[in-house]
Design a protein around this motif. Structure first.
Motif, PDB file in Angstrom:
ATOM      1  N   SER A   1      22.824  -6.583 -14.939  1.00  0.00           N
ATOM      2  CA  SER A   1      21.812  -6.428 -15.979  1.00  0.00           C
ATOM      3  C   SER A   1      20.524  -5.846 -15.404  1.00  0.00           C
ATOM      4  CB  SER A   1      21.509  -7.777 -16.634  1.00  0.00           C
ATOM      5  OG  SER A   1      20.801  -8.607 -15.725  1.00  0.00           O
ATOM      6  N   SER A   2      19.698  -5.303 -16.280  1.00  0.00           N
ATOM      7  CA  SER A   2      18.399  -4.782 -15.852  1.00  0.00           C
ATOM      8  C   SER A   2      17.540  -5.894 -15.282  1.00  0.00           C
ATOM      9  CB  SER A   2      17.681  -4.123 -17.032  1.00  0.00           C
ATOM     10  OG  SER A   2      18.368  -2.970 -17.466  1.00  0.00           O
ATOM     11  N   ASN A   3      17.650  -7.092 -15.849  1.00  0.00           N
ATOM     12  CA  ASN A   3      16.874  -8.233 -15.344  1.00  0.00           C
ATOM     13  C   ASN A   3      17.291  -8.598 -13.917  1.00  0.00           C
ATOM     14  OD1 ASN A   3      15.241  -8.586 -17.586  1.00  0.00           O
ATOM     15  ND2 ASN A   3      16.640 -10.034 -18.569  1.00  0.00           N
ATOM     16  N   THR A   4      18.585  -8.441 -13.622  1.00  0.00           N
ATOM     17  CA  THR A   4      19.045  -8.720 -12.254  1.00  0.00           C
ATOM     18  C   THR A   4      18.490  -7.688 -11.278  1.00  0.00           C
ATOM     19  OG1 THR A   4      21.083  -9.715 -13.085  1.00  0.00           O
ATOM     20  CG2 THR A   4      21.074  -9.017 -10.786  1.00  0.00           C
ATOM     21  N   VAL A   5      18.440  -6.426 -11.698  1.00  0.00           N
ATOM     22  CA  VAL A   5      17.828  -5.388 -10.857  1.00  0.00           C
ATOM     23  C   VAL A   5      16.362  -5.728 -10.613  1.00  0.00           C
ATOM     24  CG1 VAL A   5      17.181  -2.953 -10.696  1.00  0.00           C
ATOM     25  CG2 VAL A   5      19.414  -3.589 -11.639  1.00  0.00           C
ATOM     26  N   LYS A   6      15.656  -6.134 -11.664  1.00  0.00           N
ATOM     27  CA  LYS A   6      14.236  -6.481 -11.537  1.00  0.00           C
ATOM     28  C   LYS A   6      14.059  -7.670 -10.594  1.00  0.00           C
ATOM     29  CE  LYS A   6      12.952  -4.819 -16.149  1.00  0.00           C
ATOM     30  NZ  LYS A   6      12.513  -5.217 -17.509  1.00  0.00           N
ATOM     31  N   PHE A   7      14.975  -8.635 -10.672  1.00  0.00           N
ATOM     32  CA  PHE A   7      14.908  -9.809  -9.792  1.00  0.00           C
ATOM     33  C   PHE A   7      15.026  -9.391  -8.329  1.00  0.00           C
ATOM     34  CE2 PHE A   7      17.315 -12.887  -7.245  1.00  0.00           C
ATOM     35  CZ  PHE A   7      16.458 -13.979  -7.286  1.00  0.00           C
ATOM     36  N   HIS A   8      16.009  -8.542  -8.031  1.00  0.00           N
ATOM     37  CA  HIS A   8      16.215  -8.101  -6.643  1.00  0.00           C
ATOM     38  C   HIS A   8      15.056  -7.222  -6.164  1.00  0.00           C
ATOM     39  CE1 HIS A   8      20.141  -9.776  -5.855  1.00  0.00           C
ATOM     40  NE2 HIS A   8      20.594  -9.318  -7.022  1.00  0.00           N
ATOM     41  N   ARG A   9      14.507  -6.402  -7.062  1.00  0.00           N
ATOM     42  CA  ARG A   9      13.334  -5.589  -6.696  1.00  0.00           C
ATOM     43  C   ARG A   9      12.150  -6.479  -6.354  1.00  0.00           C
ATOM     44  NH1 ARG A   9      11.955  -0.157  -9.493  1.00  0.00           N
ATOM     45  NH2 ARG A   9      10.150  -1.392 -10.086  1.00  0.00           N
ATOM     46  N   LYS A  10      11.929  -7.513  -7.133  1.00  0.00           N
ATOM     47  CA  LYS A  10      10.814  -8.439  -6.881  1.00  0.00           C
ATOM     48  C   LYS A  10      10.963  -9.100  -5.509  1.00  0.00           C
ATOM     49  CE  LYS A  10       8.402 -12.402  -8.961  1.00  0.00           C
ATOM     50  NZ  LYS A  10       8.574 -13.387  -7.867  1.00  0.00           N
ATOM     51  N   LYS A  11      12.182  -9.573  -5.204  1.00  0.00           N
ATOM     52  CA  LYS A  11      12.430 -10.185  -3.905  1.00  0.00           C
ATOM     53  C   LYS A  11      12.249  -9.180  -2.773  1.00  0.00           C
ATOM     54  CE  LYS A  11      13.424 -14.376  -5.180  1.00  0.00           C
ATOM     55  NZ  LYS A  11      12.532 -15.494  -4.795  1.00  0.00           N
ATOM     56  N   LEU A  12      12.670  -7.943  -3.032  1.00  0.00           N
ATOM     57  CA  LEU A  12      12.518  -6.879  -2.036  1.00  0.00           C
ATOM     58  C   LEU A  12      11.043  -6.606  -1.767  1.00  0.00           C
ATOM     59  CD1 LEU A  12      13.723  -4.561  -0.315  1.00  0.00           C
ATOM     60  CD2 LEU A  12      13.673  -3.156  -2.380  1.00  0.00           C
ATOM     61  N   PHE A  13      10.244  -6.502  -2.818  1.00  0.00           N
ATOM     62  CA  PHE A  13       8.806  -6.248  -2.655  1.00  0.00           C
ATOM     63  C   PHE A  13       8.146  -7.362  -1.851  1.00  0.00           C
ATOM     64  CE2 PHE A  13       8.471  -3.664  -6.888  1.00  0.00           C
ATOM     65  CZ  PHE A  13       9.283  -2.691  -6.335  1.00  0.00           C
ATOM     66  N   GLU A  14       8.518  -8.612  -2.143  1.00  0.00           N
ATOM     67  CA  GLU A  14       7.951  -9.754  -1.415  1.00  0.00           C
ATOM     68  C   GLU A  14       8.337  -9.693   0.057  1.00  0.00           C
ATOM     69  OE1 GLU A  14       9.498 -13.084  -3.519  1.00  0.00           O
ATOM     70  OE2 GLU A  14       8.061 -12.924  -5.187  1.00  0.00           O
ATOM     71  N   LYS A  15       9.586  -9.340   0.325  1.00  0.00           N
ATOM     72  CA  LYS A  15      10.082  -9.278   1.701  1.00  0.00           C
ATOM     73  C   LYS A  15       9.350  -8.212   2.510  1.00  0.00           C
ATOM     74  CE  LYS A  15      14.514  -9.770   2.339  1.00  0.00           C
ATOM     75  NZ  LYS A  15      15.979  -9.520   2.400  1.00  0.00           N
ATOM     76  N   LEU A  16       9.080  -7.064   1.875  1.00  0.00           N
ATOM     77  CA  LEU A  16       8.455  -5.945   2.582  1.00  0.00           C
ATOM     78  C   LEU A  16       6.930  -5.966   2.502  1.00  0.00           C
ATOM     79  CD1 LEU A  16      10.824  -2.984   1.567  1.00  0.00           C
ATOM     80  CD2 LEU A  16      11.032  -4.600   3.465  1.00  0.00           C
ATOM     81  N   GLY A  17       6.380  -6.805   1.625  1.00  0.00           N
ATOM     82  CA  GLY A  17       4.931  -6.851   1.473  1.00  0.00           C
ATOM     83  C   GLY A  17       4.370  -5.633   0.767  1.00  0.00           C
TER      84      GLY A  17
ATOM     85  N   GLY B   1      16.132   8.677  -7.534  1.00  0.00           N
ATOM     86  CA  GLY B   1      15.409   8.888  -8.774  1.00  0.00           C
ATOM     87  C   GLY B   1      15.931   8.142  -9.978  1.00  0.00           C
ATOM     88  N   TYR B   2      16.866   7.220  -9.777  1.00  0.00           N
ATOM     89  CA  TYR B   2      17.419   6.474 -10.908  1.00  0.00           C
ATOM     90  C   TYR B   2      16.441   5.405 -11.393  1.00  0.00           C
ATOM     91  CZ  TYR B   2      22.016   8.548 -10.065  1.00  0.00           C
ATOM     92  OH  TYR B   2      23.060   9.435  -9.912  1.00  0.00           O
ATOM     93  N   ALA B   3      16.346   5.219 -12.710  1.00  0.00           N
ATOM     94  CA  ALA B   3      15.509   4.184 -13.307  1.00  0.00           C
ATOM     95  C   ALA B   3      16.239   2.844 -13.272  1.00  0.00           C
ATOM     96  CB  ALA B   3      15.177   4.551 -14.754  1.00  0.00           C
ATOM     97  N   ILE B   4      15.517   1.773 -13.593  1.00  0.00           N
ATOM     98  CA  ILE B   4      16.090   0.423 -13.529  1.00  0.00           C
ATOM     99  C   ILE B   4      17.346   0.307 -14.387  1.00  0.00           C
ATOM    100  CG2 ILE B   4      15.699  -1.987 -14.181  1.00  0.00           C
ATOM    101  CD1 ILE B   4      12.812  -1.672 -13.235  1.00  0.00           C
ATOM    102  N   THR B   5      17.278   0.799 -15.612  1.00  0.00           N
ATOM    103  CA  THR B   5      18.445   0.692 -16.499  1.00  0.00           C
ATOM    104  C   THR B   5      19.639   1.473 -15.965  1.00  0.00           C
ATOM    105  OG1 THR B   5      17.562   2.543 -17.812  1.00  0.00           O
ATOM    106  CG2 THR B   5      17.066   0.303 -18.577  1.00  0.00           C
ATOM    107  N   GLU B   6      19.379   2.616 -15.342  1.00  0.00           N
ATOM    108  CA  GLU B   6      20.463   3.424 -14.781  1.00  0.00           C
ATOM    109  C   GLU B   6      21.084   2.734 -13.568  1.00  0.00           C
ATOM    110  OE1 GLU B   6      19.051   7.961 -15.786  1.00  0.00           O
ATOM    111  OE2 GLU B   6      17.947   6.849 -14.233  1.00  0.00           O
ATOM    112  N   ILE B   7      20.238   2.113 -12.740  1.00  0.00           N
ATOM    113  CA  ILE B   7      20.741   1.380 -11.570  1.00  0.00           C
ATOM    114  C   ILE B   7      21.604   0.214 -12.027  1.00  0.00           C
ATOM    115  CG2 ILE B   7      20.080  -0.031  -9.580  1.00  0.00           C
ATOM    116  CD1 ILE B   7      17.551   1.694  -9.345  1.00  0.00           C
TER     117      ILE B   7
END
Length: 252
Positions: A219-235, A206-212
């Motif tokens: 940084s929050s931008n780095t979390v967002k970058f990894h999330r984007k790559k994760l979404f692409e990988k999993l479709g 349940g942690y938000a991006i800033t908390e993660i």
């Protein structure tokens, strides 16, 4: 015209059970029931010798407004009542190709394989819900027929029915059935990076991006970058879909 017997392959027909067959199942439903109480997934057990359901958990996802006892009593008639016709035909095809696949494997390996696929259920409100079902053999007869199998049902992360996949315990590959060409294709399983697993782990809690970002000292931008790559990988397109996909496909 499809009927209940369409779900039971002649290749997997069980006419008699030996004493050795029967000894496998002593008290096993107690374990299944205990597990069902600890998971968000719906769980049910198919008995191919009796051609019905031996156990159905009370998770409402699979029940379509019925009680677990009512669904267990219905058995395969449940599919005919709550699965749209097009997906019912798909289930019959999956049934055929699944048993054909198991027939090609050595007896000692057959319980190592799980088959997963997506289909729609009609809810009590009259809407359709796309679910994922994963089926794994629990008990085989001495002759190698699948006697009992356990099914896990969760919300699908896909957009349409199908997505037929077979995985083997311990293997880095999975087999995907191509409905257009009617054949299996072997591909490498998806593997998550350590960072992707960390982000999913915290998102599941349940942690938000800033908390993660604070927890991982990035940084929050780095979390967002990894999330984007994760979404692409999993479709997938959301963190909730990513969590569901990773859980169903045992990527964590």
């Amino acid at each position: 015209m499809a009927d209940l017997n369409s779900f039971f392959s002649l290749k997997n027909s069980i006419k008699t059970l030996t004493d050795t067959d029967k000894r496998q199942t002593a008290n096993y439903l107690e374990v299944v029931e205990a597990f069902a109480r600890t998971t968000y997934q719906s769980v049910y057990v198919i008995d191919y010798e009796q051609k019905g359901f031996e156990y159905v958990s009370d998770n409402p996802l699979f029940l379509c407004g019925n009680t677990a006892a009512e669904v267990q009593e219905m058995g395969y008639a449940f599919y005919f009542k709550y699965v749209p016709q097009a997906d019912l035909e798909l289930l019959l095809k999956i049934n055929t190709i699944g048993f054909d696949f198991y027939e090609t494997k050595p007896l000692e390996e057959r319980k190592e394989y799980s088959i997963s696929y997506d289909f729609h259920l009609k809810t009590e409100a009259g809407k359709t819900l796309l679910i994922n079902q994963s089926l794994t053999p629990l008990f085989l007869t001495e002759s190698g027929k699948i006697w009992k199998a356990i099914c896990f049902v969760s919300l699908s992360t896909q957009q349409q029915s199908g997505n037929i996949t077979i995985t083997q315990k311990g293997s880095t590959e999975k087999r995907i059935y191509d409905l257009a060409t009617d054949c299996w294709k072997t591909v490498e399983k998806i593997e998550l990076t350590k960072r992707e697993q960390e982000i999913l782990h915290y998102a599941m809690r349940g942690y938000a991006i800033t908390e993660i970002a604070e927890l991982l000292y990035i940084s929050s931008n780095t979390v967002k970058f990894h999330r984007k790559k994760l979404f692409e990988k999993l479709g997938v397109s959301t963190i909730y879909e990513a969590i569901s996909y990773a859980t169903v496909n045992k990527l964590m």
